[in-house]
Design a protein around this motif. Structure first.
Motif, PDB file in Angstrom:
ATOM      1  N   ALA A   1      -5.629  10.423  -9.705  1.00 16.57           N
ATOM      2  CA  ALA A   1      -4.540  11.059  -9.139  1.00 16.57           C
ATOM      3  C   ALA A   1      -5.189  12.524  -8.706  1.00 16.57           C
ATOM      4  CB  ALA A   1      -3.366  11.072  -9.764  1.00 16.57           C
ATOM      5  N   ASP A   2      -5.770  12.964  -9.733  1.00 18.71           N
ATOM      6  CA  ASP A   2      -6.433  14.316  -9.516  1.00 18.71           C
ATOM      7  C   ASP A   2      -7.838  14.363  -8.497  1.00 18.71           C
ATOM      8  OD1 ASP A   2      -4.732  15.684 -11.468  1.00 18.71           O
ATOM      9  OD2 ASP A   2      -6.254  15.292 -13.125  1.00 18.71           O
ATOM     10  N   MET A   3      -8.560  13.220  -8.574  1.00 12.35           N
ATOM     11  CA  MET A   3      -9.631  12.948  -7.640  1.00 12.35           C
ATOM     12  C   MET A   3      -9.203  13.093  -6.159  1.00 12.35           C
ATOM     13  SD  MET A   3     -11.668  10.125  -9.914  1.00 12.35           S
ATOM     14  CE  MET A   3     -13.012   9.872  -8.598  1.00 12.35           C
ATOM     15  N   ILE A   4      -7.801  12.153  -5.984  1.00 14.47           N
ATOM     16  CA  ILE A   4      -7.576  12.134  -4.532  1.00 14.47           C
ATOM     17  C   ILE A   4      -6.386  13.133  -3.931  1.00 14.47           C
ATOM     18  CG2 ILE A   4      -8.340   9.823  -4.451  1.00 14.47           C
ATOM     19  CD1 ILE A   4      -5.634   8.737  -4.708  1.00 14.47           C
ATOM     20  N   GLY A   5      -5.897  13.803  -5.033  1.00 13.16           N
ATOM     21  CA  GLY A   5      -4.967  14.538  -4.740  1.00 13.16           C
ATOM     22  C   GLY A   5      -3.664  14.260  -4.389  1.00 13.16           C
ATOM     23  N   ARG A   6      -3.052  13.103  -5.257  1.00 12.18           N
ATOM     24  CA  ARG A   6      -1.923  12.212  -4.980  1.00 12.18           C
ATOM     25  C   ARG A   6      -1.022  12.572  -6.141  1.00 12.18           C
ATOM     26  NH1 ARG A   6      -1.176   8.945  -0.176  1.00 12.18           N
ATOM     27  NH2 ARG A   6      -3.201   8.982   1.050  1.00 12.18           N
ATOM     28  N   ASP A   7       0.227  12.403  -6.323  1.00 13.91           N
ATOM     29  CA  ASP A   7       0.978  12.436  -7.244  1.00 13.91           C
ATOM     30  C   ASP A   7       0.979  11.134  -8.368  1.00 13.91           C
ATOM     31  OD1 ASP A   7       3.505  13.318  -8.754  1.00 13.91           O
ATOM     32  OD2 ASP A   7       4.311  11.461  -8.147  1.00 13.91           O
ATOM     33  N   LYS A   8       0.718  11.353  -9.665  1.00  9.83           N
ATOM     34  CA  LYS A   8       0.610  10.286 -10.509  1.00  9.83           C
ATOM     35  C   LYS A   8       1.642   9.310 -10.468  1.00  9.83           C
ATOM     36  CE  LYS A   8       0.039   9.367 -15.403  1.00  9.83           C
ATOM     37  NZ  LYS A   8      -0.266   9.881 -16.868  1.00  9.83           N
ATOM     38  N   GLY A   9       2.902   9.799 -10.628  1.00 13.23           N
ATOM     39  CA  GLY A   9       4.169   8.800 -10.569  1.00 13.23           C
ATOM     40  C   GLY A   9       3.978   8.309  -9.338  1.00 13.23           C
ATOM     41  N   HIS A  10       3.649   8.510  -7.981  1.00 15.60           N
ATOM     42  CA  HIS A  10       3.667   7.810  -7.089  1.00 15.60           C
ATOM     43  C   HIS A  10       2.626   6.904  -7.139  1.00 15.60           C
ATOM     44  CE1 HIS A  10       3.994   6.770  -2.785  1.00 15.60           C
ATOM     45  NE2 HIS A  10       2.552   6.879  -2.659  1.00 15.60           N
ATOM     46  N   LEU A  11       1.465   6.880  -7.613  1.00 11.13           N
ATOM     47  CA  LEU A  11       0.609   6.087  -7.789  1.00 11.13           C
ATOM     48  C   LEU A  11       0.839   4.961  -8.736  1.00 11.13           C
ATOM     49  CD1 LEU A  11      -3.066   8.255  -7.756  1.00 11.13           C
ATOM     50  CD2 LEU A  11      -1.823   6.963  -5.848  1.00 11.13           C
ATOM     51  N   SER A  12       1.654   5.358  -9.774  1.00 12.81           N
ATOM     52  CA  SER A  12       1.875   4.467 -10.660  1.00 12.81           C
ATOM     53  C   SER A  12       2.918   3.432  -9.948  1.00 12.81           C
ATOM     54  CB  SER A  12       2.769   5.041 -11.796  1.00 12.81           C
ATOM     55  OG  SER A  12       3.217   4.211 -12.902  1.00 12.81           O
TER      56      SER A  12
ATOM     57  N   VAL B   1       6.214  -1.612  -6.682  1.00 15.46           N
ATOM     58  CA  VAL B   1       7.689  -1.151  -6.594  1.00 15.46           C
ATOM     59  C   VAL B   1       8.184  -1.131  -4.921  1.00 15.46           C
ATOM     60  CG1 VAL B   1       9.406   0.666  -6.768  1.00 15.46           C
ATOM     61  CG2 VAL B   1       7.932   0.236  -8.524  1.00 15.46           C
ATOM     62  N   ASP B   2       6.981  -0.729  -4.121  1.00 17.11           N
ATOM     63  CA  ASP B   2       7.350  -0.872  -2.585  1.00 17.11           C
ATOM     64  C   ASP B   2       6.245  -1.198  -1.962  1.00 17.11           C
ATOM     65  OD1 ASP B   2       8.010  -0.708   0.075  1.00 17.11           O
ATOM     66  OD2 ASP B   2       9.358   1.004  -0.277  1.00 17.11           O
ATOM     67  N   SER B   3       5.858  -2.534  -1.641  1.00 14.75           N
ATOM     68  CA  SER B   3       4.636  -2.723  -0.883  1.00 14.75           C
ATOM     69  C   SER B   3       4.214  -1.713   0.399  1.00 14.75           C
ATOM     70  CB  SER B   3       4.590  -4.268  -0.526  1.00 14.75           C
ATOM     71  OG  SER B   3       5.616  -4.575   0.585  1.00 14.75           O
ATOM     72  N   ARG B   4       5.366  -1.447   1.121  1.00 12.49           N
ATOM     73  CA  ARG B   4       4.955  -0.475   2.097  1.00 12.49           C
ATOM     74  C   ARG B   4       4.052   0.935   1.628  1.00 12.49           C
ATOM     75  NH1 ARG B   4      11.252   0.471   3.847  1.00 12.49           N
ATOM     76  NH2 ARG B   4      11.180   0.895   1.728  1.00 12.49           N
ATOM     77  N   ASP B   5       4.305   1.215   0.433  1.00 15.65           N
ATOM     78  CA  ASP B   5       3.499   2.305   0.015  1.00 15.65           C
ATOM     79  C   ASP B   5       2.053   2.169   0.120  1.00 15.65           C
ATOM     80  OD1 ASP B   5       5.763   4.070  -0.481  1.00 15.65           O
ATOM     81  OD2 ASP B   5       5.921   3.388  -2.381  1.00 15.65           O
ATOM     82  N   VAL B   6       1.498   0.769   0.089  1.00 20.70           N
ATOM     83  CA  VAL B   6      -0.068   0.635   0.242  1.00 20.70           C
ATOM     84  C   VAL B   6      -0.433   0.722   1.634  1.00 20.70           C
ATOM     85  CG1 VAL B   6      -1.917  -1.067  -0.254  1.00 20.70           C
ATOM     86  CG2 VAL B   6       0.150  -1.023  -1.592  1.00 20.70           C
ATOM     87  N   THR B   7      -0.701   2.181   2.073  1.00 19.68           N
ATOM     88  CA  THR B   7      -0.904   2.372   3.444  1.00 19.68           C
ATOM     89  C   THR B   7      -2.424   2.408   3.422  1.00 19.68           C
ATOM     90  OG1 THR B   7      -1.159   4.745   2.778  1.00 19.68           O
ATOM     91  CG2 THR B   7       0.877   3.769   3.440  1.00 19.68           C
ATOM     92  N   PRO B   8      -3.202   2.100   4.691  1.00 23.30           N
ATOM     93  CA  PRO B   8      -4.826   2.177   4.796  1.00 23.30           C
ATOM     94  C   PRO B   8      -5.136   3.564   4.445  1.00 23.30           C
ATOM     95  CG  PRO B   8      -3.425   1.154   6.899  1.00 23.30           C
ATOM     96  CD  PRO B   8      -2.339   1.654   5.913  1.00 23.30           C
ATOM     97  N   ALA B   9      -4.589   4.589   4.499  1.00 22.95           N
ATOM     98  CA  ALA B   9      -5.009   5.872   3.987  1.00 22.95           C
ATOM     99  C   ALA B   9      -5.167   5.824   2.569  1.00 22.95           C
ATOM    100  CB  ALA B   9      -4.167   7.052   4.799  1.00 22.95           C
ATOM    101  N   LEU B  10      -4.287   5.262   1.610  1.00 19.22           N
ATOM    102  CA  LEU B  10      -4.486   5.225   0.367  1.00 19.22           C
ATOM    103  C   LEU B  10      -5.415   4.277  -0.094  1.00 19.22           C
ATOM    104  CD1 LEU B  10      -3.086   6.044  -2.281  1.00 19.22           C
ATOM    105  CD2 LEU B  10      -1.495   3.954  -2.177  1.00 19.22           C
ATOM    106  N   VAL B  11      -5.596   3.110   0.520  1.00 14.92           N
ATOM    107  CA  VAL B  11      -6.705   2.144   0.216  1.00 14.92           C
ATOM    108  C   VAL B  11      -8.029   3.137   0.525  1.00 14.92           C
ATOM    109  CG1 VAL B  11      -7.934   0.270   0.897  1.00 14.92           C
ATOM    110  CG2 VAL B  11      -5.213   0.168   0.818  1.00 14.92           C
ATOM    111  N   ARG B  12      -8.156   3.688   1.448  1.00 10.86           N
ATOM    112  CA  ARG B  12      -9.332   4.474   1.782  1.00 10.86           C
ATOM    113  C   ARG B  12      -9.727   5.416   0.607  1.00 10.86           C
ATOM    114  NH1 ARG B  12      -7.870   4.296   7.207  1.00 10.86           N
ATOM    115  NH2 ARG B  12      -6.814   6.623   6.983  1.00 10.86           N
ATOM    116  N   ASP B  13      -8.575   6.160   0.444  1.00 11.89           N
ATOM    117  CA  ASP B  13      -8.706   7.439  -0.743  1.00 11.89           C
ATOM    118  C   ASP B  13      -9.326   6.473  -2.078  1.00 11.89           C
ATOM    119  OD1 ASP B  13      -7.934   9.318   0.609  1.00 11.89           O
ATOM    120  OD2 ASP B  13      -5.882   9.421  -0.119  1.00 11.89           O
TER     121      ASP B  13
END
Length: 468
Positions: free
Chosen positions: A22-33, A39-51
């Motif tokens: 989460a620190d490496m890619i600048g995203r919220d740990k809770g969201h990544l968990s 919990v919601d497949s819509r959160d697996v975005t191309p941008a997140l996969v690239r990160d």
């Protein structure tokens, strides 16, 4: 299609913790968990996969093709499944636990009192505890839940005295606890109890070899996991073992010296005391303890304690004090950090729907149906669909409000519809308790109405099954 589980497998293949990523890619740990738990497949975005790919230096799709392991919360760190290999040769589960306990007592008698010995690091103590825990897991897998859980709980408390030096991964255990905090809302309570038991066995072994900051960190995790265990046992209507696990949770939390965990345990202990047939004075005592520990700080556990205090006062008919507690809760909620108010996926935060849930409960039990209905509308708008049990409780508040306002048949029918929509494995003691409160609100002379018969029959059933 790449799933959250694929992302998790890719991360674990590189040995990177969730917090570090989460620190490496600048995203919220809770969201990544939540993403990794699907919990919601819509959160697996191309941008997140690239990160993930850029941070980990791999291709997620390729990792997914190699197959991933299930999450610790889903598989209980893989312990219970291994018990099947020797269950057929094991003695009766209850006898196994009883024999092991007796052997432990006899060995203690032979070796003398524990005073003056380092129980946590004594090799014979550690070996004996591990043998006992293996018997306990055998018993748990065979359905002897209460004696098995007691053995595991006792071992956890005993392990809290062990402080040998060791290289243990506290961050990994923090992630396990975080996942259980999310699984609490979505997994069947009976399954959660079994998986928690297996991980707590693993954690005891780690605690045996920890000291200093590692020991405090693992004690923090122990407190959180023991708290989730206690909450799950309350859901199953297993009130006596739940009370013992609350004691273990407080002991572990205090060993951590972390006020966030110490207040969280006592706040939730206070709330669950409203449902597990303990005197309301216990709920108020636990809430007061949390408030003293928290002082002027805004911790999620302090808001939970204020919530429990408001609900206890409402049940006692102390209307002014109940409303004052709700107002105090609302003020403190405004001071919580975003990490607590935006944590929608675990039991460790205090999002806004919890505030409205409390307001609904207090208004309903004080007969202030206008205030209660407004709170119910807000709570149900904000609660995620995955929080089916909490949503059901708020909907049962609404059913009771109907009865209070004189719509007896409509209230009973609504309560029946709400409970019927909850899968049997999720009809927890807390959900059924709210259903019974709907019936209790009906005047005695009206309780033979035909509209109440089916609801009464539904509420006569026990809480979700104990065995998975």
């Amino acid at each position: 299609m790449i799933t959250g589980q694929d992302l998790r497998a890719a991360r674990e293949s590189r040995g990177v913790g969730l917090g570090k990523l989460a620190d490496m890619i600048g995203r919220d740990k809770g969201h990544l968990s939540r993403v990794e738990r699907n919990v919601d497949s819509r959160d697996v975005t191309p941008a997140l996969v690239r990160d993930y790919e850029q941070a980990l230096g791999l291709t997620v799709a390729a990792t997914a093709l190699s197959g991933g392991e299930p999450s610790p919360a889903e598989k209980g760190h893989g312990r219970l499944s291994k018990q099947a290999e020797y269950l057929d040769e094991a003695p009766d589960a209850d006898d196994a636990v009883g024999a092991a306990c007796q052997a432990q007592l006899e060995e203690r008698g032979r070796r003398g009192p524990l005073v003056g010995r380092d129980v946590g690091t004594d090799p014979e103590d550690i070996v004996r505890r591990r043998i006992l825990l293996q018997h306990a897991l055998t018993a748990l897998a065979a359905g002897a839940v209460t004696p098995a859980l007691d053995v595991i709980r006792s071992g956890l408390v005993s392990s809290l005295t062990g402080k040998d030096a060791a290289d243990v991964d506290v961050d990994e255990w923090e992630e396990v606890a975080f996942e259980y905090g999310g699984a609490y809302f979505t997994d069947r309570p009976a399954v959660l109890v079994s998986n928690l038991a297996a991980d707590l066995v693993d954690l005891q072994g780690t605690l045996d070899a920890a000291r200093g900051a590692q020991y405090r960190g693992l004690s923090r995790v122990s407190g959180l996991l023991a708290g989730v265990m206690a909450m799950s046992l309350v859901n199953l209507g297993q009130f006596q073992p739940a009370r013992r696990w609350w004691r273990a949770a407080r002991h572990a939390a205090d060993a951590s010296t972390d006020p966030v965990v110490r207040t969280w345990i006592r706040g939730h202990d206070a709330t669950h005391a409203l449902y597990d047939r303990r005197p309301l004075t216990i709920a108020l005592t636990r809430a007061d303890e949390a408030l003293v520990i928290g002082g002027s700080a805004a911790y999620p556990g302090v808001t939970e304690a204020l919530s429990a205090r408001a609900q206890a006062y409402a049940l006692l008919g102390r209307a002014d004090e109940a409303r004052d507690a709700v107002n105090h809760l609302a003020d403190l909620y405004g001071q919580l950090p975003a990490s607590a108010t935006q944590d929608l996926g675990t039991a460790f935060g205090y999002p806004q729907h919890r505030l409205w849930h409390t307001t609904s409960y207090v208004g309903t039990h004080l007969g202030d149906t206008d205030t209660a209905r407004q709170a119910q509308e807000h709570a149900l708008t904000l609660y995620p669909a995955s929080s089916r049990r909490s949503r059901a409780q708020v909907q049962l508040h609404a059913a009771r409000c109907m009865v209070i306002d004189g719509y007896l048949d409509e209230g009973a029918s609504h309560a029946q519809t709400v409970i019927d929509a909850v899968p049997v494995a999720h009809r927890t003691a807390m959900v059924l308790d709210m259903g019974r409160k709907v019936l209790d609100q009906v005047p005695v002379v009206e309780r033979e109405r035909s509209a109440l018969a089916e609801l009464r029959e539904m509420l006569a059933l026990p809480a979700g099954p104990v065995a998975p």
